[in-house]
Structure formats: C-alpha cells, structure tokens
Write a protein that holds these residues in place. Structure first.
Motif, PDB file in Angstrom:
ATOM      1  N   ARG A   1       0.824  -1.211   0.000  1.00 23.62           N
ATOM      2  CA  ARG A   1       0.000   0.000   0.000  1.00 23.62           C
ATOM      3  C   ARG A   1       0.860   1.264   0.000  1.00 23.62           C
ATOM      4  NH1 ARG A   1      -5.637  -0.648   1.150  1.00 23.62           N
ATOM      5  NH2 ARG A   1      -5.176  -2.871   1.012  1.00 23.62           N
ATOM      6  N   LYS A   2       2.037   1.149   0.600  1.00 27.83           N
ATOM      7  CA  LYS A   2       2.973   2.279   0.641  1.00 27.83           C
ATOM      8  C   LYS A   2       3.197   2.917  -0.725  1.00 27.83           C
ATOM      9  CE  LYS A   2       7.975   2.981   1.098  1.00 27.83           C
ATOM     10  NZ  LYS A   2       9.254   2.473   1.617  1.00 27.83           N
ATOM     11  N   TYR A   3       3.270   2.079  -1.770  1.00 27.85           N
ATOM     12  CA  TYR A   3       3.632   2.595  -3.097  1.00 27.85           C
ATOM     13  C   TYR A   3       2.434   3.054  -3.923  1.00 27.85           C
ATOM     14  CZ  TYR A   3       8.019   0.260  -1.890  1.00 27.85           C
ATOM     15  OH  TYR A   3       9.165  -0.137  -1.255  1.00 27.85           O
ATOM     16  N   TRP A   4       1.231   2.825  -3.437  1.00 20.08           N
ATOM     17  CA  TRP A   4       0.060   3.141  -4.246  1.00 20.08           C
ATOM     18  C   TRP A   4      -0.034   4.615  -4.633  1.00 20.08           C
ATOM     19  CZ3 TRP A   4      -4.901  -0.171  -3.028  1.00 20.08           C
ATOM     20  CH2 TRP A   4      -4.559  -1.516  -3.070  1.00 20.08           C
ATOM     21  N   PRO A   5       0.344   5.562  -3.741  1.00 18.85           N
ATOM     22  CA  PRO A   5       0.277   6.975  -4.180  1.00 18.85           C
ATOM     23  C   PRO A   5       1.104   7.239  -5.446  1.00 18.85           C
ATOM     24  CG  PRO A   5       0.551   6.865  -1.804  1.00 18.85           C
ATOM     25  CD  PRO A   5       0.714   5.449  -2.328  1.00 18.85           C
ATOM     26  N   ILE A   6       2.240   6.550  -5.587  1.00 20.60           N
ATOM     27  CA  ILE A   6       3.048   6.717  -6.803  1.00 20.60           C
ATOM     28  C   ILE A   6       2.292   6.167  -8.005  1.00 20.60           C
ATOM     29  CG2 ILE A   6       5.240   6.137  -7.923  1.00 20.60           C
ATOM     30  CD1 ILE A   6       6.470   5.805  -5.145  1.00 20.60           C
ATOM     31  N   TYR A   7       1.738   4.970  -7.831  1.00 20.70           N
ATOM     32  CA  TYR A   7       0.997   4.358  -8.939  1.00 20.70           C
ATOM     33  C   TYR A   7      -0.222   5.212  -9.304  1.00 20.70           C
ATOM     34  CZ  TYR A   7       3.726   0.304  -7.284  1.00 20.70           C
ATOM     35  OH  TYR A   7       4.735  -0.539  -6.876  1.00 20.70           O
TER      36      TYR A   7
END
Lengths: 368, 368
Positions: B181-187
């Motif tokens: 979930r940590k990387y979702w803002p980038i995606y």
C-alpha cells in the motif's frame, strides 16, 4: 478404478498392477511424540525457550482450518496424525498403491545444531514406528537438519539401509541458496545411496526476498516462483553438473514454469558459459536428466491443449508424478488432477510409472 | 529496413511510417554531472559519506566491460554517456524511430530521503537537457525516489506536463513488496497523468530472497523470476484492481513465464477469492488489461513454434514491445530478437505498433 475391479478374476487376486502412487503426503507428529523422543537436555531447552522459528503453520497465513482439509481432523488429534484416518480417507478411498510421506517438522526452523539433529532423528524414528511398520503401502522421505550438513549426512548414513526411505527431504529455501557448496555433501550422500532429494515448497526464509505478502493468495501462487529460484541456484552453482547421480524432485511448486526457465537458462548460458566451466552442456539438459516434478499444485491452463504444449516445451513426459498433498486444504484428487485430452500412456506415467521407475517401487503389489 | 529505402519515393520524403521503437535504452550520467546539479548540502554529503549502496554496476557481477557492449565506450566517457555515439550506434544504425530512455541512477540505493529526491530531480533535469532537447526521437522514463512516495509524487507532478516523459521508472525490488500500500500513491499519480509505470529488473534488494549467487549466469537467468515476484505482489495486493488506470511495463524480465503465472494465480484465486475482495475477477484479466512486456531478454525456445504458443498462452499479442537494452552487453538487435515464423502483423506490433499505442507516439515522423 476401485480395488474391487481388480479382484474379479481369481488369478489376479494375489497381486494387482500398481496404477496410483501419491508422491506428497504430509504426516504430522504431535508435540508429545516429539518431546518423549528427545534427550532430557533438549526437552528442557524446548520447554524453556521453545523453537527459534514457530512451526510453519503458525507463521504462514492459512485459508482455513490451519490449511487442512476440513474432514481430515481425527478425534483429539490433528490432520495427518492418525494412520487409520489416513488409510481410510486417502489410501483406501482412492486405491493408492504407494504413498510417499513428507514430514515437514524437521526442515523448518533454525534451532541449535544438535537440537535440529535430534528433532530430525526423532521424526525419522516416528516415521518408521508409527507409519512404515504399520502399512506396507507407505514410503517416507528422510528428514535431515539441512543447514547442518555434517549432521545431515550422518542421518543419511544411519538410515540409508532402510529401503523404505526413498528420498531425502529439503526445503525450497534455506540459510543459503540451495546450490551453495555448503549443501553439496548432503546431495552427494543422497546420490551415493541412490536417494533423490525432494525439494518441498516452503522453508522459513521463503519470503524474505520480497518481504511478506498480505494475502495467502500471493504465497500460494508464489510457490512456483520460489521453486524457480531454488532450481536456478542448483543449476547455476553447478550442483547438478558436479553430482551427476543427484536427482531432484520438486514438490508442491508446479511445473509449467519450467519451460520458460529452461529457455532463459540456455540463452544466458550460450553467452556466458565461459563463466561456469562446471556447466559443460546447456542447463536444460541437466534439468531434463536430473529433475522430476510433482503434480500438486499443477498449473491449470484455461485451454486443456496448453497443458500438452507445456509437457512438450518443458520435456516433462517422463518427469511428472502425481501427488495429492493430503491432508492440506488444496488436496488434489486423482480424478481432478489432469485436464481432458492427456493421452492414456502419459496418464499412466504420471499416476504411477514415473514414480515406480524413480523410486524403484514394484509394478505389482498384493491386492490386499 | 534502412532509412534510404523509405526515401526512394519523393512524396514520402517528408515523413516516414514509424516501424521501430526501442523501449529500453540506458543513458548514463557521469558523476561530475550529478555533483554539479546537487545542492551544496548534499554534494558535501556525497563527498564525505558516499552513497549508502554502491551503484548497481559495482555490486553486481558483470560478464565483461562492466556489462557493456565492448564497442560502446566513447572516448573519455562511459557507455550511454554520449549522445552522438548513441545516435550513431543505435538510432541511426538500426533506423530507430523512437527510443525510450531508462536511467537507472535514481532508483538504486537507500540514501537519505531528500538526497534521493535531489538525485532523481538531477537525473530528470539532465535527461531533458542532455537528451530530450537534443534529439526528437528520444523519450524518457521519469526517475523518482520510489521508497519515498510523497517525494516521488511531487516529482511526478513537477514533470507530468512535459509529454516527453512517457512513463515512471520503478525497480523490480524495493524496501517492501511492490504491491504494498505504501507505493500506491506513486501508482495513482502515474495513472492520473496517463503514465505507465515501467518496472525494470534490479533494485538493490533483488537477491536478498535467496542470498547472493556465485555466478552472473544465475543473476541473469533470474531476472525473469524476480519479475514474477514483483508482478505477483502487484496483482495479489490489489494494486492493479484498485487502480484500473495503472499500466505496468515489465522491462528486462522476459515474458514467457507469464503463461504459467497466470494459470497459478487464476487457480489459486478460484479457491481463495473470498480472501481478497479487491480482486473481483480472475487475476489473469488484470494482467491482460494492465501489463505490457519488453522483449529484451525474451526467452528463446529451441523450437520457434513454441514462441507462438507462448504468445497465445500468455495473451501477449498486443502486449509485447521491442527493446535493445543498449548499451548493455546483451544488446538485442531488431534482426535477431524474434524467432522465425512470427507473422508480419504481430512483428509490426512488437516492433512499433504496441509501443505507439501505449505511449501515444505518432505513427509517422519526419524522415530526417
């Protein structure tokens, strides 16, 4: 095929053809059994400190019932702990001629070397007394303290004369990559005694590569990926090439991925073989000659024709062996394992012939 | 096809059809370039402490010439650092219409968050000035400090209006599994701007899963396995399902393995979908809709017919894109990338059509 069908002709009553071998059955030893088989020193240690890694069923997410078939719980026990229930639900129900036990207790965890040695010795003693001596359809995988090679080799030497141990068990991930020189004495000892090494999905470190997943779905679908890392290491480090009698059985890791891996390895080797003089031939040749695969959980293409494509692409005709994974929840029944359209001759190999050849099992047995 | 051939008819001289897009070119920024673009605070830091992880070419074993084509070294520089040589050896030599740059400097290493942000900003500035402004055949991947999502999103917002950045770059392994979930803002930021996320082989942690291999052969053959771990995480954690506009481009990780992975995922999902309500459909559907693959290094079956089997099994007809990996040693020339027997229509898609559609590239360009 029911057992009755083979008994209609009186002449055949004494023996029946072997038509079904189950290559992945998981028996479970209860903690009291373990405890009473340990020396006082290590029994005290376990009471005071426990094991360094919890047992696999405690650390891994599981879909339900601790990952077990809901109907596989004996009264007062846990699935896989009761011979009578296993005989009834598995061996008799599906008319299995031979079943190979893989006890996972020994290979998981990183406790003191001598404790790991005693634990594995206890599991093997229990396999003999509680299973092998009580049903002649059963064979077992030899449990060894895999991260302590000298102790593991000693256990192989101790048991090799008992032909009912048909392979040595190894987890799919360990302290070092599986091809590391550290483990070669184990592989050499197994090969010297004609014992394949069965690499089973799991091992406590299996997911340190990417961190732990949130869902069991990912872990389950990842079994085949972890197995690719293991096989790639065993090939590239030269373990297969250097120990030509070493045979590997990849259990619970699928098989369809082997086609793409063979192509990747051969292509890279064609450019890089000066780096790895141990690999005198394309890597896929070592895989074709020295690696077997269990069916559970075999990949299931939408289009059944693709299954036969994969058999050909990955050279699996004589390398695929049926397995149920009893008593785990994702048990494969022999009637559901293969898609439509698999030719009779190949089915017979997958269900019995290839395993009989690899493990030296008889082609007929008492009709019982 | 040479550029001359398209220029024989006078009417066609002004523009030519786009027939070749290279989706994986690695430019290299020299340390002096990096240094002069950093603030005094971080320039001092680098001088005193260096980077926490050495650059990828120092930590990974490499076959020769630091993993570069022997003929790709410009005078006084390193391969990939010189536009004129790259134009000559790659773009002109192979008549490449568009080439997509992937600079790997930013994504590797775990230095302080603000230093990672400055490093990536410096790489992107350099990509604009030294490459994009000087050859209109070039496009670039946006470099971001991927393990600092807020800073990564800020960099995406800063650059998104420059249409020459056609995707966001992400390594195949990071501090957490790529689906976390940590990387979702980038995606989400990439998807909101219509930018695919290119996952490139590597990342400093790629081999912590099994420990480090002895041979480059294993690392090279393992690219496709590490990529499977990444894609499995992105699918199972629900990133693709939750961000339907997210498009992934898997670069330098092969593609043939995708068939077996799709089957494994769908089979597991059919039994476990109550665990992952985000996945409303079989996992393979998200892969078919949202995932693209670069050809280099595409698996090369012994039997060319197996290549077409894989295209069908893995649903790759509209998802495979040509890449050279210039200037790395395992460079794929367009004439050698595909086996015999690939139909003309599919070849055209792989060499240009699919990339033009994905990246919004024009179908014709100035004949130059």
């Amino acid at each position: 095929m029911t057992r009755l069908a083979t008994q209609t002709a009186p002449d055949e009553a004494a023996s029946k053809a072997v038509t079904l071998v189950d290559c992945d059955i998981h028996p479970v030893m209860l903690p009291a059994e373990t405890s009473r088989r340990l020396s006082a020193r290590w029994r005290r240690h376990l009471e005071r400190y426990g094991r360094r890694s919890p047992h696999i069923t405690d650390t891994y997410p599981r879909p339900r019932n601790q990952g077990m078939r809901a109907d596989a719980w004996p009264e007062g026990g846990v699935p896989g702990s009761d011979l009578a229930l296993l005989q009834h639900q598995l061996l008799d129900e599906h008319d299995i001629d031979f079943g190979i036990l893989l006890a996972l207790h020994g290979s998981d965890g990183y406790d003191p070397p001598e404790l790991m040695a005693e634990l594995n010795r206890a599991v093997n003693d229990w396999l003999v007394e509680a299973w092998l001596d009580r049903d002649d359809r059963l064979r077992a995988s030899l449990c060894v303290p895999h991260d302590q090679p000298a102790l593991a080799v000693a256990e192989i030497e101790r048991r090799a004369s008992d032909g009912r141990f048909v392979q040595v068990l190894f987890p799919a991930s360990a302290q070092e990559p599986l091809g590391a020189r550290k483990y070669w004495p184990i592989y050499e000892a197994a090969a010297a005694h004609g014992l394949p090494v069965a690499i089973h999905t799991g091992g406590y470190y299996a997911h340190r590569g990417t961190g732990w997943p949130s869902f069991y779905l990912e872990e389950h679908a990842g079994y085949g990926t972890i197995m690719q890392l293991a096989l790639t290491s065993l090939v590239c480090e030269g373990a297969l090439a250097a120990i030509p009698d070493l045979k590997l059985v990849l259990t619970e890791g699928g098989a369809a991925w082997a086609a793409a891996l063979r192509w990747r390895l051969d292509e890279a080797w064609s450019l890089l073989h000066d780096e790895t003089p141990l690999l005198e031939r394309p890597p896929s040749e070592y895989i074709s000659e020295q690696v077997w695969f269990d069916t559970q959980p075999i990949e299931e293409p939408d289009d059944p024709a693709h299954f036969m494509d994969i058999i050909q692409q990955a050279d699996l005709t004589d390398r695929l062996m049926f397995a149920t994974d009893y008593p785990h929840w994702d048990f494969d029944s022999p009637t559901q394992t293969l898609p439509r359209g698999v030719p009779k001759e190949l089915r017979e190999k997958i269900f019995a012939g290839t395993a009989c050849d690899l493990y030296g099992l008889p082609r007929t047995r008492d009709a019982g």
